[in-house]
Design a protein around this motif. Structure first.
Motif, PDB file in Angstrom:
ATOM      1  N   GLN A   1       0.965  -1.217  -0.019  1.00  0.00           N
ATOM      2  CA  GLN A   1      -0.162  -0.003   0.005  1.00  0.00           C
ATOM      3  C   GLN A   1       1.061   1.191  -0.053  1.00  0.00           C
ATOM      4  O   GLN A   1       1.889   1.131   0.566  1.00  0.00           O
ATOM      5  CB  GLN A   1      -1.055   0.062   1.398  1.00  0.00           C
ATOM      6  CG  GLN A   1      -1.753   1.094   1.476  1.00  0.00           C
ATOM      7  CD  GLN A   1      -2.727   0.951   2.412  1.00  0.00           C
ATOM      8  OE1 GLN A   1      -2.470   0.090   3.273  1.00  0.00           O
ATOM      9  NE2 GLN A   1      -3.753   1.982   2.879  1.00  0.00           N
TER      10      GLN A   1
ATOM     11  N   GLN B   1       1.305  -5.319   3.494  1.00  0.00           N
ATOM     12  CA  GLN B   1       0.126  -5.713   4.056  1.00  0.00           C
ATOM     13  C   GLN B   1      -0.112  -7.329   3.963  1.00  0.00           C
ATOM     14  O   GLN B   1       0.297  -7.832   2.844  1.00  0.00           O
ATOM     15  CB  GLN B   1      -1.106  -5.058   3.376  1.00  0.00           C
ATOM     16  CG  GLN B   1      -1.084  -3.437   3.489  1.00  0.00           C
ATOM     17  CD  GLN B   1      -1.341  -2.942   4.866  1.00  0.00           C
ATOM     18  OE1 GLN B   1      -1.277  -3.734   5.703  1.00  0.00           O
ATOM     19  NE2 GLN B   1      -1.602  -1.530   5.061  1.00  0.00           N
TER      20      GLN B   1
ATOM     21  N   PHE C   1      -8.108  -2.139   2.778  1.00  0.00           N
ATOM     22  CA  PHE C   1      -7.142  -1.174   3.309  1.00  0.00           C
ATOM     23  C   PHE C   1      -7.251   0.418   2.622  1.00  0.00           C
ATOM     24  O   PHE C   1      -6.344   1.197   3.089  1.00  0.00           O
ATOM     25  CB  PHE C   1      -5.848  -1.794   2.798  1.00  0.00           C
ATOM     26  CG  PHE C   1      -5.073  -3.123   3.324  1.00  0.00           C
ATOM     27  CD1 PHE C   1      -4.951  -3.020   4.838  1.00  0.00           C
ATOM     28  CD2 PHE C   1      -5.364  -4.336   2.574  1.00  0.00           C
ATOM     29  CE1 PHE C   1      -4.848  -4.281   5.277  1.00  0.00           C
ATOM     30  CE2 PHE C   1      -5.038  -5.526   3.052  1.00  0.00           C
ATOM     31  CZ  PHE C   1      -4.562  -5.726   4.508  1.00  0.00           C
TER      32      PHE C   1
END
Length: 335
Positions: free
Chosen positions: A98, A117, A128
């Motif tokens: 991310q 992640q 997310f």
């Protein structure tokens, strides 16, 4: 995995002065970058879209500390993607990461600018990209909503509002939401568990608040401004907390800025608490801990809309979001 030589990128064509249109964007073909030492190449899978992007597109961006997007340069957003090439021991091909980056199909940069992640924590990578850090910071830290509170959330079907209302419910409050259609009203009550909701277009907002909260509201979480802000002032109990998150009605040109009844605020001892959330690590962590727990306990729904069409679909997705076409958090599927 085959990596193309070229990719599509969305750039800002001109700054926004009034209404946002597709003419404010350019879609151009650029080279896919080659990662250097310690860098990785990431295929962008999903990016988030938020109403605040329109403010970023103004030359006089009104958000403190946030520089405006520059004409001729890529628009940018938070996104999640998959590492497809790695020159770093910190990330491997196939890792889900991310970061923040331009609206383009591939990102390249130092491995430390990407957060690894674990996809096992959530049903989909788009989880997310929620507006949860903003909603949690505003409702839990700024408004401090909890048991005994009557909370009114405007823009309740949007990315922040849909989460803010559920956060207040999870903390023991009664929650009332407003939205712009009967379908959204029904969705808030039947799917997200709001205690009550109403269509703000159906009549004076002040009348609906008197009906649904006869003893007044103690917390106001505002994403809209305009008439709804003015009505909340009248419906507020003494010492009510106003968490001011957004002003969508003025951003879209649908209404003037609200009139602030100063004498009412003074006599009621209202606490006006405007805030901005910059998704700092501690803000993200506070949200993630509670989000995961509430999902496991079945107390929470993650409302979101995924827009298909790749990077070229991002400009229209932003325009549609600003007109209320979607519910919940909005992401665009890039690959």
């Amino acid at each position: 995995m085959s990596i193309p030589e070229k990719q599509w990128e969305v750039r800002l064509a001109k700054h926004v002065e009034d209404d946002l249109t597709l003419e404010h964007f350019d879609v151009v073909e650029v080279a896919v970058p080659e990662p250097g030492d310690g860098e990785v190449l990431v295929r962008v899978d999903y990016v988030s879209v938020a109403a605040a992007f329109k403010d970023f597109m103004r030359s006089d961006c009104p958000i403190p500390g946030v520089p405006p997007w520059k004409v001729g340069e890529p628009a940018g957003a938070g996104g999640v993607g998959t590492v497809v090439k790695s020159n770093s021991p910190d990330l491997a091909v196939g890792d889900l990461v991310q970061s923040f980056g331009p609206w383009q199909e591939y990102w390249s940069g130092p491995a430390q600018q990407f957060i690894k992640q674990n996809p096992q924590y959530v049903p989909s990578p788009v989880y997310f990209l929620s507006q949860g850090p903003t909603a949690y910071y505003g409702m839990a830290t700024i408004a401090q909503a909890g048991e005994g509170d009557v909370v009114f959330v405007t823009g309740a079907a949007g990315g922040v509002g849909s989460l803010a209302g559920q956060i207040a419910k999870a903390r023991g409050a009664k929650v009332i939401g407003s939205a712009g259609s009967q379908a959204k009203v029904d969705w808030l009550v039947n799917e997200l568990g709001f205690d009550a909701a109403f269509n703000y277009k159906d009549g004076p907002v002040a009348d609906r608040l008197r009906e649904l909260a006869p003893d007044g509201i103690s917390v106001f979480f505002d994403n809209v401004g305009g008439e709804q802000f003015e009505a909340a002032l009248q419906a507020a109990r003494p010492h009510a907390r106003f968490a001011l998150c957004g002003a969508l009605s003025s951003q879209t040109g649908a209404a003037e800025h609200p009139r602030f009844d100063l004498m009412t605020a003074i006599t009621k001892h209202l606490e006006i608490r405007p805030f901005a959330c910059y998704h700092l690590p501690e803000q993200i962590q506070n949200w993630v801990v509670h989000f995961g727990q509430w999902l496991q306990e079945g107390k929470f729904v993650f409302p979101h809309t995924i827009v298909e069409g790749g990077v070229k679909a991002a400009p229209q997705a932003l325009l549609s979001l600003l007109t209320g076409a979607y519910t919940g958090n909005v992401t665009v599927k890039f690959s």
